[in-house]
Design a protein around this motif. Structure first.
Motif, PDB file in Angstrom:
ATOM      1  N   MET A 153       0.776  -1.118  -0.098  1.00 56.12           N
ATOM      2  CA  MET A 153      -0.037  -0.147  -0.106  1.00 56.12           C
ATOM      3  C   MET A 153       0.862   1.303  -0.001  1.00 56.12           C
ATOM      4  N   LEU A 154       0.128   2.385  -0.251  1.00 54.84           N
ATOM      5  CA  LEU A 154       0.742   3.755  -0.341  1.00 54.84           C
ATOM      6  C   LEU A 154       0.189   4.242   1.215  1.00 54.84           C
ATOM      7  N   GLN A 155       1.198   4.737   2.201  1.00 54.49           N
ATOM      8  CA  GLN A 155       0.604   4.941   3.326  1.00 54.49           C
ATOM      9  C   GLN A 155       1.565   6.582   3.323  1.00 54.49           C
ATOM     10  N   PHE A 156       0.567   7.930   3.119  1.00 53.47           N
ATOM     11  CA  PHE A 156       0.757   8.749   3.581  1.00 53.47           C
ATOM     12  C   PHE A 156       0.782   9.391   4.700  1.00 53.47           C
ATOM     13  N   VAL A 157       1.209  10.118   5.378  1.00 51.65           N
ATOM     14  CA  VAL A 157       1.076  10.545   6.971  1.00 51.65           C
ATOM     15  C   VAL A 157       1.623  12.633   6.219  1.00 51.65           C
ATOM     16  N   GLY A 158       1.511  13.085   7.461  1.00 58.23           N
ATOM     17  CA  GLY A 158       2.066  14.936   7.518  1.00 58.23           C
ATOM     18  C   GLY A 158       3.192  15.682   7.592  1.00 58.23           C
ATOM     19  N   ASP A 159       2.815  16.141   8.457  1.00 60.01           N
ATOM     20  CA  ASP A 159       4.214  17.484   8.606  1.00 60.01           C
ATOM     21  C   ASP A 159       5.365  16.085   9.403  1.00 60.01           C
ATOM     22  N   ILE A 160       6.442  16.269   9.172  1.00 56.63           N
ATOM     23  CA  ILE A 160       7.699  15.267   9.880  1.00 56.63           C
ATOM     24  C   ILE A 160       8.648  16.114   9.943  1.00 56.63           C
ATOM     25  N   ASN A 161       9.626  16.885  11.299  1.00 57.57           N
ATOM     26  CA  ASN A 161      10.389  17.906  11.902  1.00 57.57           C
ATOM     27  C   ASN A 161      11.798  16.892  12.577  1.00 57.57           C
ATOM     28  N   LEU A 162      12.460  17.233  11.871  1.00 58.56           N
ATOM     29  CA  LEU A 162      13.196  16.410  12.598  1.00 58.56           C
ATOM     30  C   LEU A 162      14.742  17.057  13.751  1.00 58.56           C
ATOM     31  N   THR A 163      13.722  18.269  13.702  1.00 59.90           N
ATOM     32  CA  THR A 163      15.391  19.093  14.104  1.00 59.90           C
ATOM     33  C   THR A 163      15.227  20.053  15.373  1.00 59.90           C
ATOM     34  N   ASP A 164      15.494  20.953  16.181  1.00 60.31           N
ATOM     35  CA  ASP A 164      15.318  21.118  16.722  1.00 60.31           C
ATOM     36  C   ASP A 164      13.828  22.746  16.646  1.00 60.31           C
ATOM     37  N   TRP A 165      13.717  23.612  17.106  1.00 62.50           N
ATOM     38  CA  TRP A 165      13.108  24.806  17.177  1.00 62.50           C
ATOM     39  C   TRP A 165      13.413  25.429  17.749  1.00 62.50           C
ATOM     40  N   ASP A 166      12.636  26.946  18.039  1.00 63.55           N
ATOM     41  CA  ASP A 166      13.029  28.035  18.998  1.00 63.55           C
ATOM     42  C   ASP A 166      12.783  27.552  20.120  1.00 63.55           C
ATOM     43  N   PHE A 167      10.920  27.023  20.099  1.00 64.09           N
ATOM     44  CA  PHE A 167      11.194  26.562  21.706  1.00 64.09           C
ATOM     45  C   PHE A 167      12.052  25.110  22.611  1.00 64.09           C
ATOM     46  N   SER A 168      12.251  24.928  21.772  1.00 63.20           N
ATOM     47  CA  SER A 168      13.248  23.297  22.668  1.00 63.20           C
ATOM     48  C   SER A 168      14.982  23.361  22.135  1.00 63.20           C
ATOM     49  N   PHE A 169      14.752  24.874  21.741  1.00 64.57           N
ATOM     50  CA  PHE A 169      16.959  23.933  20.991  1.00 64.57           C
ATOM     51  C   PHE A 169      17.345  23.999  22.576  1.00 64.57           C
ATOM     52  N   GLY A 170      18.023  23.069  22.069  1.00 59.82           N
ATOM     53  CA  GLY A 170      19.445  22.049  22.865  1.00 59.82           C
ATOM     54  C   GLY A 170      18.819  20.936  23.688  1.00 59.82           C
ATOM     55  N   PHE A 171      16.879  20.482  23.562  1.00 54.37           N
ATOM     56  CA  PHE A 171      16.589  19.745  23.854  1.00 54.37           C
ATOM     57  C   PHE A 171      15.057  18.732  23.053  1.00 54.37           C
ATOM     58  N   GLY A 172      15.158  19.189  22.277  1.00 56.64           N
ATOM     59  CA  GLY A 172      14.320  18.729  20.642  1.00 56.64           C
ATOM     60  C   GLY A 172      14.295  17.935  20.298  1.00 56.64           C
ATOM     61  N   ILE A 173      13.846  17.228  19.537  1.00 52.57           N
ATOM     62  CA  ILE A 173      13.620  16.438  18.846  1.00 52.57           C
ATOM     63  C   ILE A 173      15.172  16.228  18.438  1.00 52.57           C
ATOM     64  N   GLY A 174      15.567  16.767  17.800  1.00 52.78           N
ATOM     65  CA  GLY A 174      17.090  16.999  16.743  1.00 52.78           C
ATOM     66  C   GLY A 174      17.439  16.588  17.418  1.00 52.78           C
ATOM     67  N   SER A 175      17.770  16.893  18.873  1.00 56.03           N
ATOM     68  CA  SER A 175      19.020  17.396  19.916  1.00 56.03           C
ATOM     69  C   SER A 175      18.804  15.354  20.589  1.00 56.03           C
ATOM     70  N   ARG A 176      17.682  15.053  20.076  1.00 56.33           N
ATOM     71  CA  ARG A 176      17.701  13.392  21.083  1.00 56.33           C
ATOM     72  C   ARG A 176      18.018  12.828  19.980  1.00 56.33           C
ATOM     73  N   ILE A 177      17.363  13.026  18.865  1.00 54.44           N
ATOM     74  CA  ILE A 177      18.045  11.874  17.547  1.00 54.44           C
ATOM     75  C   ILE A 177      19.825  12.014  17.266  1.00 54.44           C
ATOM     76  N   GLU A 178      20.300  13.270  17.376  1.00 52.27           N
ATOM     77  CA  GLU A 178      21.692  13.335  17.514  1.00 52.27           C
ATOM     78  C   GLU A 178      22.192  12.150  18.260  1.00 52.27           C
ATOM     79  N   ASN A 179      21.251  12.073  19.773  1.00 50.11           N
ATOM     80  CA  ASN A 179      21.808  10.468  20.529  1.00 50.11           C
ATOM     81  C   ASN A 179      21.015   9.665  20.640  1.00 50.11           C
ATOM     82  N   GLY A 180      21.299   9.958  19.178  1.00 47.21           N
ATOM     83  CA  GLY A 180      20.625   7.869  19.294  1.00 47.21           C
ATOM     84  C   GLY A 180      19.502   8.430  19.184  1.00 47.21           C
ATOM     85  N   PHE A 181      18.098   8.595  19.051  1.00 46.47           N
ATOM     86  CA  PHE A 181      16.606   8.138  19.444  1.00 46.47           C
ATOM     87  C   PHE A 181      16.243   8.628  17.797  1.00 46.47           C
ATOM     88  N   ASN A 182      15.549   6.970  17.884  1.00 48.96           N
ATOM     89  CA  ASN A 182      14.037   7.051  16.819  1.00 48.96           C
ATOM     90  C   ASN A 182      13.537   7.700  16.807  1.00 48.96           C
TER      91      ASN A 182
END
Length: 339
Positions: free
Chosen positions: A1-30
């Motif tokens: 099947m085709l599987q569609f999802v919406g918005d995917i952001n893998l970075t820190d942004w202003d409100f979570s800079f230094g501890f957001g999703i991007g930082s967690r990915i850099e530390n091995g989070f999937n």
């Protein structure tokens, strides 16, 4: 099947800079670990952010909405990403180009750029086209590298160039943020897209789930909401996965709901666990409203204020975790209020 999802952001942004999703990915989070994916399916989502070592910004602005390519190397990426959105140019043309190159080197296909508006692939014995564009204002450049705000004639030309025996998908960044339904003008445009030849419309950008409708036997999803995004406001935590089975004569649609947990990872959840206002049977009824009124725009403003209030509470809760102790975030809030 085709599987569609919406918005995917893998970075820190202003409100979570230094501890957001991007930082967690850099530390091995999937962040994709909570959703089971069949290897036979094609997964398609909107890549909203920049993966580059280069930027045309300085200071904190050079860090937010950007992640180092090396950090994404080990992730189980989607097969295909759309890359036409209002954050794609946030770090300049070189940042955009490097993101495209990086993701393609990971084995992903990308579409929605000026030189690759549409891609065509084969799946379940059918030919499938994916066409991407963005109708949101770009605050970072006057000359986006992605397909930006095209005229109707340009869209007609693009769809006409796609082989006739093709399942044609229009993947579009559009609409108003945080409201659970599109405007009447947006609905008319969606109907026109079907009229000129598209078979399926997949929308994103509002960051909340909106309803879907059937028009002339075709399906229009106005917003699938977020899939991976560091947003604490509760309505932004709900989204959908739209499965499209092409094995039969007509496409079969299978909708699943997701909830984004505190780690920013989506997890498939049963419909009965969702509040009624986030379910398609409610959201589809909201599409029947005529929304070009002042009341519609007042509601958008009210919801934006609710979203901002949730962000302010989260900033104060995490202010000591922020590298600048929140100074840059507070300055950002003040600048937004003064605009």
């Amino acid at each position: 099947m085709l599987q569609f999802v919406g918005d995917i952001n893998l970075t820190d942004w202003d409100f979570s800079f230094g501890f957001g999703i991007g930082s967690r990915i850099e530390n091995g989070f999937n962040p994709f670990s909570g959703v089971e994916r069949n290897a036979k399916d094609l997964w398609i989502g909107n890549f909203e952010g920049v993966a580059s070592d280069v930027t045309n910004k300085t200071g904190m602005a050079a860090q937010v909405f950007r992640v180092a390519p090396e950090a994404l190397k080990s992730l189980p990426h989607f097969n295909i990403y759309g890359f036409a959105n209002n954050h794609a140019m946030q770090h300049g043309k070189e940042g955009y180009k490097q993101t495209v190159d990086v993701l393609m080197n990971f084995g992903c296909q990308l579409f929605g750029s000026n030189d690759r508006k549409t891609i065509i692939t084969e799946h379940q014995g059918k030919t499938v086209s994916l066409t991407g564009c963005c109708f949101r204002i770009d605050e970072f450049t006057e000359t986006p590298s992605y397909w930006y705000n095209p005229e109707y004639a340009e869209i007609k030309k693009e769809v006409a160039a796609i082989p006739s025996e093709t399942f044609k998908v229009f993947f579009v960044h559009w609409g108003n943020e945080y409201i659970n339904r599109p405007s009447s003008q947006q609905k008319k445009f969606a109907h026109w897209l079907i009229d000129v030849g598209f078979d399926l419309i997949i929308g994103m950008h509002p960051h909340v789930l909106q309803g879907y409708e059937n028009y002339k036997g075709k399906r229009i999803y106005y917003s699938l909401g977020n899939f991976v995004f560091d947003m604490v406001w509760e309505p932004c935590r709900y989204g959908a996965i739209v499965g499209v089975d092409l094995s039969g004569k007509e496409p079969l649609y299978i909708n699943k709901y997701i909830y984004i947990d505190d780690s920013c990872a989506p997890r498939v959840v049963p419909e009965e666990s969702l509040p009624h206002k986030y379910r398609f049977n409610y959201l589809n009824q909201r599409l029947l409203l005529d929304d070009n009124s002042e009341q519609y725009h007042k509601e958008i403003n009210k919801l934006y204020c609710e979203y901002s209030k949730a962000n302010r509470k989260n900033v104060m809760k995490n202010i000591l975790r922020h590298p600048s102790f929140g100074v840059n975030v507070i300055r950002d809030f003040l600048n937004r209020r003064l605009r």
